[in-house]
Scaffold this motif. Structure first.
Motif, PDB file in Angstrom:
ATOM      1  N   LEU A   1       0.825  -1.212   0.000  1.00 46.60           N
ATOM      2  CA  LEU A   1       0.000   0.000   0.000  1.00 46.60           C
ATOM      3  C   LEU A   1       0.856   1.257   0.000  1.00 46.60           C
ATOM      4  O   LEU A   1       2.010   1.245   0.446  1.00 46.60           O
ATOM      5  N   ALA A   2       0.250   2.340  -0.465  1.00 43.80           N
ATOM      6  CA  ALA A   2       0.920   3.636  -0.365  1.00 43.80           C
ATOM      7  C   ALA A   2       1.032   4.073   1.086  1.00 43.80           C
ATOM      8  O   ALA A   2       1.987   4.755   1.469  1.00 43.80           O
ATOM      9  N   ASN A   3       0.050   3.681   1.914  1.00 45.77           N
ATOM     10  CA  ASN A   3       0.097   3.956   3.348  1.00 45.77           C
ATOM     11  C   ASN A   3      -0.840   2.994   4.060  1.00 45.77           C
ATOM     12  O   ASN A   3      -1.706   2.371   3.437  1.00 45.77           O
ATOM     13  N   ALA A   4      -0.692   2.901   5.361  1.00 49.69           N
ATOM     14  CA  ALA A   4      -1.436   1.905   6.138  1.00 49.69           C
ATOM     15  C   ALA A   4      -2.878   2.302   6.409  1.00 49.69           C
ATOM     16  O   ALA A   4      -3.639   1.500   6.974  1.00 49.69           O
ATOM     17  N   ASP A   5      -3.290   3.513   6.014  1.00 44.69           N
ATOM     18  CA  ASP A   5      -4.639   3.993   6.318  1.00 44.69           C
ATOM     19  C   ASP A   5      -5.686   3.535   5.316  1.00 44.69           C
ATOM     20  O   ASP A   5      -6.886   3.745   5.531  1.00 44.69           O
ATOM     21  N   VAL A   6      -5.262   2.932   4.206  1.00 41.40           N
ATOM     22  CA  VAL A   6      -6.191   2.624   3.112  1.00 41.40           C
ATOM     23  C   VAL A   6      -7.334   1.704   3.544  1.00 41.40           C
ATOM     24  O   VAL A   6      -8.506   2.016   3.290  1.00 41.40           O
ATOM     25  N   PRO A   7      -7.091   0.554   4.203  1.00 41.53           N
ATOM     26  CA  PRO A   7      -8.211  -0.304   4.592  1.00 41.53           C
ATOM     27  C   PRO A   7      -9.207   0.380   5.529  1.00 41.53           C
ATOM     28  O   PRO A   7     -10.423   0.219   5.375  1.00 41.53           O
ATOM     29  N   ALA A   8      -8.704   1.140   6.500  1.00 45.94           N
ATOM     30  CA  ALA A   8      -9.601   1.827   7.434  1.00 45.94           C
ATOM     31  C   ALA A   8     -10.482   2.833   6.712  1.00 45.94           C
ATOM     32  O   ALA A   8     -11.664   2.998   7.057  1.00 45.94           O
TER      33      ALA A   8
ATOM     34  N   LEU B   1     -18.263  -0.160  -4.209  1.00 43.58           N
ATOM     35  CA  LEU B   1     -17.482   0.572  -5.203  1.00 43.58           C
ATOM     36  C   LEU B   1     -17.124   1.970  -4.723  1.00 43.58           C
ATOM     37  O   LEU B   1     -16.031   2.476  -5.020  1.00 43.58           O
ATOM     38  N   ILE B   2     -18.017   2.596  -3.981  1.00 40.59           N
ATOM     39  CA  ILE B   2     -17.684   3.891  -3.375  1.00 40.59           C
ATOM     40  C   ILE B   2     -16.524   3.723  -2.401  1.00 40.59           C
ATOM     41  O   ILE B   2     -15.595   4.537  -2.358  1.00 40.59           O
ATOM     42  N   ALA B   3     -16.568   2.639  -1.624  1.00 38.77           N
ATOM     43  CA  ALA B   3     -15.489   2.379  -0.665  1.00 38.77           C
ATOM     44  C   ALA B   3     -14.173   2.081  -1.375  1.00 38.77           C
ATOM     45  O   ALA B   3     -13.098   2.525  -0.933  1.00 38.77           O
ATOM     46  N   LEU B   4     -14.223   1.325  -2.469  1.00 43.10           N
ATOM     47  CA  LEU B   4     -13.000   1.014  -3.212  1.00 43.10           C
ATOM     48  C   LEU B   4     -12.372   2.284  -3.772  1.00 43.10           C
ATOM     49  O   LEU B   4     -11.148   2.460  -3.712  1.00 43.10           O
ATOM     50  N   GLN B   5     -13.196   3.182  -4.291  1.00 43.96           N
ATOM     51  CA  GLN B   5     -12.683   4.457  -4.785  1.00 43.96           C
ATOM     52  C   GLN B   5     -12.067   5.270  -3.650  1.00 43.96           C
ATOM     53  O   GLN B   5     -11.025   5.924  -3.832  1.00 43.96           O
ATOM     54  N   ALA B   6     -12.692   5.201  -2.483  1.00 45.43           N
ATOM     55  CA  ALA B   6     -12.134   5.910  -1.318  1.00 45.43           C
ATOM     56  C   ALA B   6     -10.769   5.357  -0.950  1.00 45.43           C
ATOM     57  O   ALA B   6      -9.877   6.104  -0.528  1.00 45.43           O
ATOM     58  N   GLY B   7     -10.594   4.039  -1.094  1.00 42.86           N
ATOM     59  CA  GLY B   7      -9.287   3.451  -0.848  1.00 42.86           C
ATOM     60  C   GLY B   7      -8.241   3.978  -1.811  1.00 42.86           C
ATOM     61  O   GLY B   7      -7.102   4.264  -1.419  1.00 42.86           O
ATOM     62  N   LEU B   8      -8.621   4.096  -3.075  1.00 48.03           N
ATOM     63  CA  LEU B   8      -7.696   4.669  -4.058  1.00 48.03           C
ATOM     64  C   LEU B   8      -7.385   6.117  -3.725  1.00 48.03           C
ATOM     65  O   LEU B   8      -6.223   6.549  -3.778  1.00 48.03           O
ATOM     66  N   ASP B   9      -8.411   6.889  -3.366  1.00 48.71           N
ATOM     67  CA  ASP B   9      -8.213   8.302  -3.032  1.00 48.71           C
ATOM     68  C   ASP B   9      -7.337   8.474  -1.797  1.00 48.71           C
ATOM     69  O   ASP B   9      -6.646   9.489  -1.656  1.00 48.71           O
ATOM     70  N   ALA B  10      -7.359   7.490  -0.907  1.00 51.01           N
ATOM     71  CA  ALA B  10      -6.535   7.549   0.312  1.00 51.01           C
ATOM     72  C   ALA B  10      -5.086   7.152   0.057  1.00 51.01           C
ATOM     73  O   ALA B  10      -4.268   7.202   0.957  1.00 51.01           O
ATOM     74  N   GLY B  11      -4.780   6.754  -1.161  1.00 52.28           N
ATOM     75  CA  GLY B  11      -3.417   6.357  -1.520  1.00 52.28           C
ATOM     76  C   GLY B  11      -3.351   5.088  -2.321  1.00 52.28           C
ATOM     77  O   GLY B  11      -2.493   4.909  -3.173  1.00 52.28           O
TER      78      GLY B  11
ATOM     79  N   PRO C   1      -8.882   1.407 -13.736  1.00 50.53           N
ATOM     80  CA  PRO C   1      -9.811   0.283 -13.580  1.00 50.53           C
ATOM     81  C   PRO C   1     -10.966   0.540 -12.630  1.00 50.53           C
ATOM     82  O   PRO C   1     -12.074   0.045 -12.863  1.00 50.53           O
ATOM     83  N   ILE C   2     -10.744   1.275 -11.547  1.00 49.54           N
ATOM     84  CA  ILE C   2     -11.828   1.489 -10.587  1.00 49.54           C
ATOM     85  C   ILE C   2     -12.892   2.402 -11.173  1.00 49.54           C
ATOM     86  O   ILE C   2     -14.095   2.149 -11.053  1.00 49.54           O
ATOM     87  N   GLN C   3     -12.466   3.450 -11.853  1.00 48.36           N
ATOM     88  CA  GLN C   3     -13.424   4.328 -12.516  1.00 48.36           C
ATOM     89  C   GLN C   3     -14.159   3.577 -13.629  1.00 48.36           C
ATOM     90  O   GLN C   3     -15.383   3.725 -13.792  1.00 48.36           O
ATOM     91  N   ASP C   4     -13.427   2.778 -14.391  1.00 52.81           N
ATOM     92  CA  ASP C   4     -14.061   2.005 -15.461  1.00 52.81           C
ATOM     93  C   ASP C   4     -15.054   0.998 -14.898  1.00 52.81           C
ATOM     94  O   ASP C   4     -16.130   0.766 -15.472  1.00 52.81           O
ATOM     95  N   LEU C   5     -14.695   0.381 -13.776  1.00 54.71           N
ATOM     96  CA  LEU C   5     -15.594  -0.583 -13.138  1.00 54.71           C
ATOM     97  C   LEU C   5     -16.867   0.099 -12.669  1.00 54.71           C
ATOM     98  O   LEU C   5     -17.967  -0.461 -12.810  1.00 54.71           O
ATOM     99  N   TYR C   6     -16.743   1.290 -12.115  1.00 48.91           N
ATOM    100  CA  TYR C   6     -17.936   1.995 -11.660  1.00 48.91           C
ATOM    101  C   TYR C   6     -18.844   2.336 -12.842  1.00 48.91           C
ATOM    102  O   TYR C   6     -20.074   2.198 -12.764  1.00 48.91           O
ATOM    103  N   GLN C   7     -18.269   2.748 -13.965  1.00 51.62           N
ATOM    104  CA  GLN C   7     -19.075   3.027 -15.152  1.00 51.62           C
ATOM    105  C   GLN C   7     -19.766   1.764 -15.658  1.00 51.62           C
ATOM    106  O   GLN C   7     -20.940   1.802 -16.068  1.00 51.62           O
ATOM    107  N   LEU C   8     -19.049   0.647 -15.624  1.00 54.97           N
ATOM    108  CA  LEU C   8     -19.652  -0.623 -16.024  1.00 54.97           C
ATOM    109  C   LEU C   8     -20.797  -0.992 -15.087  1.00 54.97           C
ATOM    110  O   LEU C   8     -21.857  -1.470 -15.541  1.00 54.97           O
TER     111      LEU C   8
END
Length: 223
Positions: free
Chosen positions: A119-126, A144-154, A186-193
């Motif tokens: 991970l980019a940092n340890a805060d991503v799962p939380a 999917l909202i949560a997965l995007q939040a994980g990406l946004d967190a790093g 991929p996460i943005q594409d998955l959300y569109q799908l």
């Protein structure tokens, strides 16, 4: 190289998970779910069979924490694995072996568990678990909202290229099983799908159970 969230919906009884990685086709290897039983992941240096074993164990009344404990005690190379599992009414459980790659962490919530490695940092799962519990809508939407939040967190330390979502309801087969196996976003594409597929989910269920009364197919030649 992977971050994921698995969760349950107490209103509908659905189970599901969402996952992303820099490796191709991550969801095909790492996510497993069974209707009426639960959902599990096997990631890091992946053995896909382990998620199925966890689901078989909780099917026969082992709590998630007990299932992981038993698997850890009786599985070769377990220190290379990162596992999570969740059933309908007990606390989720997660395990990260000593050889889990890079920065790795886990977070157990009331109805969800997040885990990640390299991970980019340890805060991503939380962050994923926090956003899941704060969000509204269907289980798939919240995952999917949560997965995007994980990406946004790093997200992952590297660039992610694949993502997937799996949701089971009351049938033997998943009602939602969508994947982006290689993409620059991929996460943005998955959300569109997902937004394309969302209004069709129930139609495909009806077509399976009662094709004589199913909606029109919307394809060339369909009348």
């Amino acid at each position: 190289m992977t971050f994921s969230i698995i969760a349950r919906c107490k209103k509908t009884g659905q189970f599901g998970g969402a996952i992303s990685s820099s490796s191709p086709a991550v969801a095909a290897r790492c996510l497993q779910a069974k209707a009426g039983v639960g959902v599990a992941t096997s990631q890091n240096i992946t053995d896909p069979y382990l998620a199925n074993i966890l689901l078989d164990m909780i099917k026969y009344d082992l709590a998630p924490e007990e299932a992981i404990s038993e698997l850890v005690k009786n599985t070769d190379f377990i220190e290379y694995r990162q596992l999570s599992v969740l059933n309908s009414d007990q606390p989720p459980a997660v395990f990260s072996g000593e050889n889990t790659l890079g920065v790795h962490s886990e977070c157990i919530g009331e109805h969800a568990v997040g885990a990640g490695n390299l991970l980019a940092n340890a805060d991503v799962p939380a962050k994923m678990v926090e956003v899941f519990h704060a969000s509204e809508g269907s289980l798939a939407e919240r995952l999917l909202i949560a997965l995007q939040a994980g990406l946004d967190a790093g997200g992952e330390a590297g660039t992610v290229h694949s993502a997937g979502i799996l949701v089971v309801d009351k049938l033997e087969w998943p009602t939602i099983n969508l994947r982006i196996d290689w993409s620059e976003s991929p996460i943005q594409d998955l959300y569109q799908l997902w937004k394309l597929y969302e209004p069709q989910v129930e139609d495909y269920v009806v077509r399976a159970l009662n094709p004589s009364g199913s909606p029109a197919y919307g394809v060339l030649g369909d009348e």
